[in-house]
Design a protein around this motif. Structure first.
Motif, PDB file in Angstrom:
ATOM      1  N   THR A 198      -3.429  12.627   3.947  1.00  0.00           N
ATOM      2  CA  THR A 198      -2.174  13.024   4.579  1.00  0.00           C
ATOM      3  C   THR A 198      -1.912  12.157   5.799  1.00  0.00           C
ATOM      4  N   GLY A 199      -0.726  12.327   6.358  1.00  0.00           N
ATOM      5  CA  GLY A 199      -0.383  11.601   7.566  1.00  0.00           C
ATOM      6  C   GLY A 199       0.019  10.169   7.291  1.00  0.00           C
ATOM      7  N   ARG A 200       0.143   9.406   8.383  1.00  0.00           N
ATOM      8  CA  ARG A 200       0.542   8.004   8.280  1.00  0.00           C
ATOM      9  C   ARG A 200      -0.602   7.115   8.773  1.00  0.00           C
ATOM     10  N   TRP A 201      -0.581   5.861   8.324  1.00  0.00           N
ATOM     11  CA  TRP A 201      -1.695   4.957   8.566  1.00  0.00           C
ATOM     12  C   TRP A 201      -1.205   3.605   9.065  1.00  0.00           C
ATOM     13  N   LYS A 202      -2.068   2.935   9.827  1.00  0.00           N
ATOM     14  CA  LYS A 202      -1.708   1.636  10.394  1.00  0.00           C
ATOM     15  C   LYS A 202      -2.203   0.509   9.494  1.00  0.00           C
ATOM     16  N   CYS A 203      -1.300  -0.383   9.145  1.00  0.00           N
ATOM     17  CA  CYS A 203      -1.628  -1.584   8.389  1.00  0.00           C
ATOM     18  C   CYS A 203      -1.327  -2.759   9.305  1.00  0.00           C
ATOM     19  N   ARG A 204      -2.314  -3.594   9.591  1.00  0.00           N
ATOM     20  CA  ARG A 204      -2.093  -4.621  10.605  1.00  0.00           C
ATOM     21  C   ARG A 204      -2.820  -5.912  10.274  1.00  0.00           C
ATOM     22  N   THR A 251       1.541  -4.867  13.539  1.00  0.00           N
ATOM     23  CA  THR A 251       1.140  -3.569  12.991  1.00  0.00           C
ATOM     24  C   THR A 251       2.320  -2.812  12.413  1.00  0.00           C
ATOM     25  N   TYR A 252       2.096  -2.216  11.239  1.00  0.00           N
ATOM     26  CA  TYR A 252       3.095  -1.376  10.576  1.00  0.00           C
ATOM     27  C   TYR A 252       2.469  -0.015  10.288  1.00  0.00           C
ATOM     28  N   VAL A 253       3.313   0.999  10.221  1.00  0.00           N
ATOM     29  CA  VAL A 253       2.857   2.360   9.944  1.00  0.00           C
ATOM     30  C   VAL A 253       3.441   2.798   8.612  1.00  0.00           C
ATOM     31  N   VAL A 254       2.566   3.330   7.746  1.00  0.00           N
ATOM     32  CA  VAL A 254       3.006   3.717   6.402  1.00  0.00           C
ATOM     33  C   VAL A 254       2.347   5.025   5.981  1.00  0.00           C
ATOM     34  N   PRO A 255       3.040   5.811   5.142  1.00  0.00           N
ATOM     35  CA  PRO A 255       2.381   6.951   4.473  1.00  0.00           C
ATOM     36  C   PRO A 255       1.674   6.439   3.232  1.00  0.00           C
ATOM     37  N   LEU A 256       0.749   7.223   2.721  1.00  0.00           N
ATOM     38  CA  LEU A 256       0.037   6.842   1.493  1.00  0.00           C
ATOM     39  C   LEU A 256       0.227   7.952   0.451  1.00  0.00           C
ATOM     40  N   PRO A 257       1.424   8.032  -0.110  1.00  0.00           N
ATOM     41  CA  PRO A 257       1.712   9.147  -1.011  1.00  0.00           C
ATOM     42  C   PRO A 257       0.884   9.158  -2.281  1.00  0.00           C
ATOM     43  N   GLY A 258       0.365   7.999  -2.693  1.00  0.00           N
ATOM     44  CA  GLY A 258      -0.395   7.954  -3.937  1.00  0.00           C
ATOM     45  C   GLY A 258      -1.872   8.214  -3.781  1.00  0.00           C
ATOM     46  N   ALA A 259      -2.342   8.371  -2.523  1.00  0.00           N
ATOM     47  CA  ALA A 259      -3.774   8.560  -2.278  1.00  0.00           C
ATOM     48  C   ALA A 259      -4.115  10.047  -2.292  1.00  0.00           C
ATOM     49  N   VAL A 301       0.824  -1.215   0.000  1.00  0.00           N
ATOM     50  CA  VAL A 301       0.000   0.000   0.000  1.00  0.00           C
ATOM     51  C   VAL A 301       0.851   1.256   0.000  1.00  0.00           C
ATOM     52  N   SER A 302       2.077   1.174   0.544  1.00  0.00           N
ATOM     53  CA  SER A 302       2.937   2.361   0.577  1.00  0.00           C
ATOM     54  C   SER A 302       3.731   2.513  -0.701  1.00  0.00           C
ATOM     55  N   GLY A 303       4.042   1.383  -1.338  1.00  0.00           N
ATOM     56  CA  GLY A 303       4.825   1.421  -2.568  1.00  0.00           C
ATOM     57  C   GLY A 303       6.314   1.608  -2.352  1.00  0.00           C
ATOM     58  N   ASP A 304       6.760   1.616  -1.084  1.00  0.00           N
ATOM     59  CA  ASP A 304       8.174   1.849  -0.799  1.00  0.00           C
ATOM     60  C   ASP A 304       8.525   1.194   0.524  1.00  0.00           C
ATOM     61  N   GLU A 305       9.267   0.106   0.478  1.00  0.00           N
ATOM     62  CA  GLU A 305       9.601  -0.631   1.698  1.00  0.00           C
ATOM     63  C   GLU A 305      10.386   0.220   2.685  1.00  0.00           C
ATOM     64  N   SER A 306      11.134   1.192   2.200  1.00  0.00           N
ATOM     65  CA  SER A 306      11.990   1.983   3.082  1.00  0.00           C
ATOM     66  C   SER A 306      11.194   2.896   4.022  1.00  0.00           C
ATOM     67  N   VAL A 307       9.924   3.158   3.701  1.00  0.00           N
ATOM     68  CA  VAL A 307       9.134   4.064   4.549  1.00  0.00           C
ATOM     69  C   VAL A 307       8.248   3.309   5.535  1.00  0.00           C
ATOM     70  N   VAL A 308       8.302   1.983   5.502  1.00  0.00           N
ATOM     71  CA  VAL A 308       7.469   1.180   6.401  1.00  0.00           C
ATOM     72  C   VAL A 308       8.106   1.135   7.782  1.00  0.00           C
ATOM     73  N   GLU A 309       7.359   1.518   8.795  1.00  0.00           N
ATOM     74  CA  GLU A 309       7.834   1.484  10.183  1.00  0.00           C
ATOM     75  C   GLU A 309       7.147   0.357  10.936  1.00  0.00           C
ATOM     76  N   GLY A 310       7.919  -0.439  11.645  1.00  0.00           N
ATOM     77  CA  GLY A 310       7.320  -1.500  12.444  1.00  0.00           C
ATOM     78  C   GLY A 310       8.098  -2.799  12.357  1.00  0.00           C
ATOM     79  N   PRO A 311       7.567  -3.851  13.030  1.00  0.00           N
ATOM     80  CA  PRO A 311       6.253  -3.875  13.676  1.00  0.00           C
ATOM     81  C   PRO A 311       6.221  -3.075  14.978  1.00  0.00           C
ATOM     82  N   LEU A 312       5.072  -2.449  15.241  1.00  0.00           N
ATOM     83  CA  LEU A 312       4.897  -1.722  16.484  1.00  0.00           C
ATOM     84  C   LEU A 312       4.744  -2.697  17.637  1.00  0.00           C
ATOM     85  N   ARG A 313       5.061  -2.208  18.816  1.00  0.00           N
ATOM     86  CA  ARG A 313       4.892  -3.010  20.015  1.00  0.00           C
ATOM     87  C   ARG A 313       3.410  -3.287  20.217  1.00  0.00           C
TER      88      ARG A 313
END
Length: 367
Positions: free
Chosen positions: A46-52, A34-42, A16-28
């Motif tokens: 704005t902001g970052r979103w949780k994918c889990r 859970t991972y946090v990603v921006p959605l630059p193509g949407a 969904v992010s299109g870029d592995e380098s911007v994926v943060e996680g897994p969160l505690r």
């Protein structure tokens, strides 16, 4: 390659992010990876979103009422102040990641919560009191018997006790029965618990968060409080939500009665009768919360120790001290005649650990 690089949750996050380098996680976290990603193509997002994704093979200690947390959050937009937005992309429903720090990281358990924050917490209780099952168009997963009639607080409590008895205690007896017995938790404990909580006053039902503690409240840069993790939300007795909040928040002794009184005024103004009998019933419901903690925490402590439970050591000693405190707090609701001392509890944990050499330690990001 990281251990989670090929997990379904991470692969979806990368997709969904299109870029592995911007994926943060897994969160505690325990229940989800859970991972946090921006959605630059949407467009316009704005902001970052949780994918889990839910973790598999976990122990579940709480009832789930709604089919989808995201569906609930969508229904609460405009009704509950400062809950995460929901967005769909590529067939996935994502929650907005709230930027900020948890209330617990700023003001830990036992410390006073600033008045500016308690006012926002109480506003949340008032907003939830205005939401009823009839006005909440969200699919529910709980069975009909787990939906007592509006105001049937005894029926509501009975279903909670049944869940703890059947899903937490009975289903885990094959593995943890010897440990329960060593701690004095006999077959009559639930009979005594039912007697302790029987006879609650009737109160009209409303939406409950059911897990409102310091780590589920995020403080943003503007000092606004955002309420996250609505997965355990349900419809039921508003006093149960207060009891759960008090049990988990651990307000200092001077602040707790102020919060209770402010809750009473707030909820009664929104839902008349919603605080009926609170003086008599609050301690009984808190008794249930303390009793519930006994069974869940015995299992959690044993599992968390993992291989460390096979011999006496600092970890076992710390776990034993925690369980001694928890058992002592549940003497009245469980009708316990005595509580084993920390040394006896430590010995019981070691016996259990040696009898269960297959016990595994929790994932590294488990709290």
């Amino acid at each position: 390659m990281s251990p989670n690089s090929t997990s379904p949750a991470r692969l979806r996050a990368v997709g969904v992010s299109g870029d592995e380098s911007v994926v943060e996680g897994p969160l505690r976290g325990y229940h989800h990876e859970t991972y946090v990603v921006p959605l630059p193509g949407a467009t316009g997002v704005t902001g970052r979103w949780k994918c889990r994704e839910p973790r598999s093979g976990l122990l579940w200690f709480d009832r789930r009422c709604f089919v989808s947390e995201e569906q609930l959050l969508r229904a609460l937009q405009g009704r509950i102040t400062d809950v995460p937005d929901v967005f769909e992309v590529g067939g996935l429903t994502l929650q907005r990641f709230v930027e900020g720090r948890t209330l617990g990281s700023l003001h830990g358990a036992g410390r006073a919560v600033p008045e500016a924050f308690t006012r926002q917490i109480l506003r949340l209780f008032g907003e939830m009191a205005a939401v009823t099952a009839r006005t909440l168009p969200v699919d529910r997963r709980c069975s009909p018997e787990d939906r007592p009639a509006d105001g049937d607080t005894d029926g509501f409590m009975e279903r909670l006790v049944c869940f703890t008895e059947q899903r937490v205690h009975a289903e885990n007896l094959p593995r943890f029965g010897s440990l329960f017995a060593a701690l004095g938790l006999d077959d009559d404990a639930f009979k005594r618990l039912r007697k302790h909580v029987a006879g609650l006053h009737e109160r009209p039902f409303c939406l409950l968060h059911a897990d409102l503690h310091r780590e589920n409240i995020v403080v943003d840069a503007d000092r606004r409080l955002w309420t996250i993790d609505w997965e355990l939300a349900m419809v039921g007795d508003p006093l149960y939500d207060l009891a759960t909040h008090l049990h988990l928040m651990r307000y200092p002794s001077w602040q707790r009665p102020r919060v209770v009184e402010a809750w009473r005024r707030t909820v009664e103004a929104v839902r008349p009768g919603g605080t009926r009998g609170w003086r008599e019933d609050l301690e009984r419901i808190l008794g249930y919360k303390r009793a519930q903690s006994v069974f869940t925490d015995v299992i959690r402590e044993a599992v968390s120790l993992g291989r460390e439970a096979r011999s006496a050591g600092p970890g076992v000693g710390t776990a034993a001290a925690r369980l001694h405190t928890i058992l002592t707090g549940a003497v009245l609701p469980l009708g316990l005649e005595s509580v084993p001392g920390p040394a006896e509890i430590a010995a019981a944990l070691v016996r259990w650990g040696r009898a269960h050499p297959d016990a595994e330690e929790p994932p590294p990001d488990t709290p």
